[in-house]
Design an enzyme around this catalytic site. Structure first.
Site, PDB file in Angstrom:
ATOM      1  CB  THR A 130      -1.018   0.034   1.591  1.00 36.06           C
ATOM      2  OG1 THR A 130      -1.866  -1.055   1.217  1.00 36.06           O
ATOM      3  CG2 THR A 130      -1.749   1.160   1.199  1.00 36.06           C
ATOM      4  CB  ILE A 139      -2.422  -6.323   7.421  1.00 37.47           C
ATOM      5  CG1 ILE A 139      -1.327  -7.002   8.596  1.00 37.47           C
ATOM      6  CG2 ILE A 139      -1.344  -5.227   7.015  1.00 37.47           C
ATOM      7  CD1 ILE A 139      -0.243  -7.629   8.097  1.00 37.47           C
ATOM      8  CE  LYS A 181      -1.289  -7.450   3.779  1.00 38.48           C
ATOM      9  NZ  LYS A 181      -0.530  -6.496   3.150  1.00 38.48           N
ATOM     10  CE1 TYR A 187      -0.450  -9.846   1.116  1.00 37.26           C
ATOM     11  CE2 TYR A 187       1.132  -8.521   0.598  1.00 37.26           C
ATOM     12  CZ  TYR A 187      -0.147  -8.740   0.517  1.00 37.26           C
ATOM     13  OH  TYR A 187      -0.999  -8.038  -0.113  1.00 37.26           O
TER      14      TYR A 187
END
Length: 289
Positions: free
Chosen positions: A46, A201, A158, A130
Site C-alpha cells: 500500500t 492488516i 497476512k 504474506y
C-alpha cells in the site's frame, strides 16, 4: 509478541512537487494509532515501496519507528529478501518483517518453505508470511501453512486468498498454536475473524480505524450480533476503496478529507477516477470522518 488487532499498512503521501510528505505520513500514523490500531506496517505494498528510493524508504521507516516508539505500538516492515531482513538489525523498534511469498516464479510449496526457513534464520525479528496467491501465482495448502508455522521465527501470516477458500477453511478449523492469522482481503475480514483470525492488516483502516478495531474486538468477544452489524457496514467501504488499484482510491479519499496534500501516486499506478473517490466517500460509516 502475539500479533492481534488491526495493523494499518500506511500509504506514502506525496506533496505537490512529488516528494514524500513526511509530515503527512507522521500525522496519518498518529491518527490511526489514536483510532485504535495495534500497529503500523511501513513499506507494505500500500505504501508503493517499489516506487520509492532507498533514501525515501529509510525516511519512511524513521518516521513510523519514532511514532510507534512514542505510542508503544508495533511496527511491521515490508522486507522481501535475506538482505532486507538482515538490515532490520539496525532498527530496534521493528516488531516483525512482512515478507511476500515469492511471486512470479511459482517455486512450489517446498520451495516456499525453504525460502521462509532462510528468511527466518537471517531475520532479527519475527517474520510474517504474506500469502496473496492471486498476485504471486503460488497457492499454498493448509498443510504447507502449518509447515511454515512450525519454522522457528515465523510468527504469522497476512492472508489474502481472495475470499474464504477451502484451504482457508481447513486452516482455520485447526489453526497452528501461536501462529497469528491476519486477514488482508479487507472486504472478507469479518468472516475470517468469525472463523478465528487474530486481526487484520487492512488498508481500509486508514478510514474508520475505530470501527475496524471494534470489529476485531466484537468477534474476539463472541458478540456476533454486533460484529456482523459493524462488518456489514465496513464491507461496503472496503469494496469501494478497492474499486481501482490500491491505494489510488484511498489516496483520493484522504486528499478529499484534507489529510494528505495530494492524491498523487507513482507509476505504474494512475490516480483514481472521481466517481470511485466519491463512491468511497459516500460509504464511510455514519458519524466518522
Amino acid at each position: 509478541m502475539t500479533f492481534t488487532g488491526v495493523y494499518v499498512p500506511l500509504i506514502t503521501p506525496f506533496d505537490a512537487t512529488g516528494a514524500v510528505d513526511l509530515d503527512s505520513l507522521e500525522a496519518l500514523a498518529r491518527q490511526v494509532l489514536a483510532g485504535g490500531a495495534a500497529g503500523l506496517v511501513a513499506l507494505g505494498t500500500t505504501g508503493e515501496p517499489a516506487a520509492l528510493s532507498a533514501v525515501e524508504q529509510r525516511a519512511v521507516v524513521d518516521v513510523t519507528a519514532r511514532v510507534c516508539r512514542e505510542r508503544g505500538a508495533a511496527l511491521v516492515i515490508g522486507a522481501n529478501s535475506v538482505e532486507a531482513v538482515r538490515a532490520l538489525r539496525d532498527r530496534p523498534q521493528v516488531s516483525a518483517a512482512l515478507s511476500l511469498v515469492p511471486p512470479f516464479l511459482r517455486p512450489g510449496e517446498d520451495g516456499v518453505v525453504a525460502y521462509f526457513e532462510a528468511l527466518a534464520a537471517a531475520s532479527p525479528v519475527p517474520v510474517i508470511v504474506y500469502h496473496v496467491p492471486y498476485r504471486t501465482g503460488q497457492s499454498l495448502s493448509a498443510a504447507t501453512v502449518r509447515r511454515l508455522a512450525a519454522i522457528p521465527g515465523v510468527a504469522g501470516m497476512k492472508l489474502a486468498a481472495g475470499g474464504i477458500d477451502a484451504a482457508t477453511m481447513e486452516l482455520m478449523a485447526d489453526p497452528p498454536a501461536g501462529f497469528a492469522v491476519l486477514g488482508a482481503d479487507d472486504a472478507f475480514v469479518s468472516p475470517l475473524l468469525a472463523l478465528g483470525a487474530h486481526g487484520g492488516i487492512l488498508a481500509s483502516a486508514h478510514l474508520a480505524t475505530d470501527r475496524f478495531a471494534e470489529l476485531v474486538r466484537a468477534w474476539q468477544a463472541g458478540d456476533a450480533v454486533r460484529a456482523r452489524a459493524v462488518g456489514h457496514q465496513l464491507t461496503g467501504l472496503a469494496l469501494a476503496l478497492f474499486a481501482e488499484p490500491n491505494p489510488t482510491v484511498l489516496k483520493g479519499v484522504l486528499h478529499a478529507q484534507g489529510r494528505i496534500p495530494t492524491a498523487a501516486v507513482r507509476l505504474p499506478l494512475l490516480p483514481a477516477g472521481g466517481d470511485s473517490i466519491r463512491a468511497a466517500l459516500e460509504c464511510q460509516p455514519a458519524g466518522l470522518p
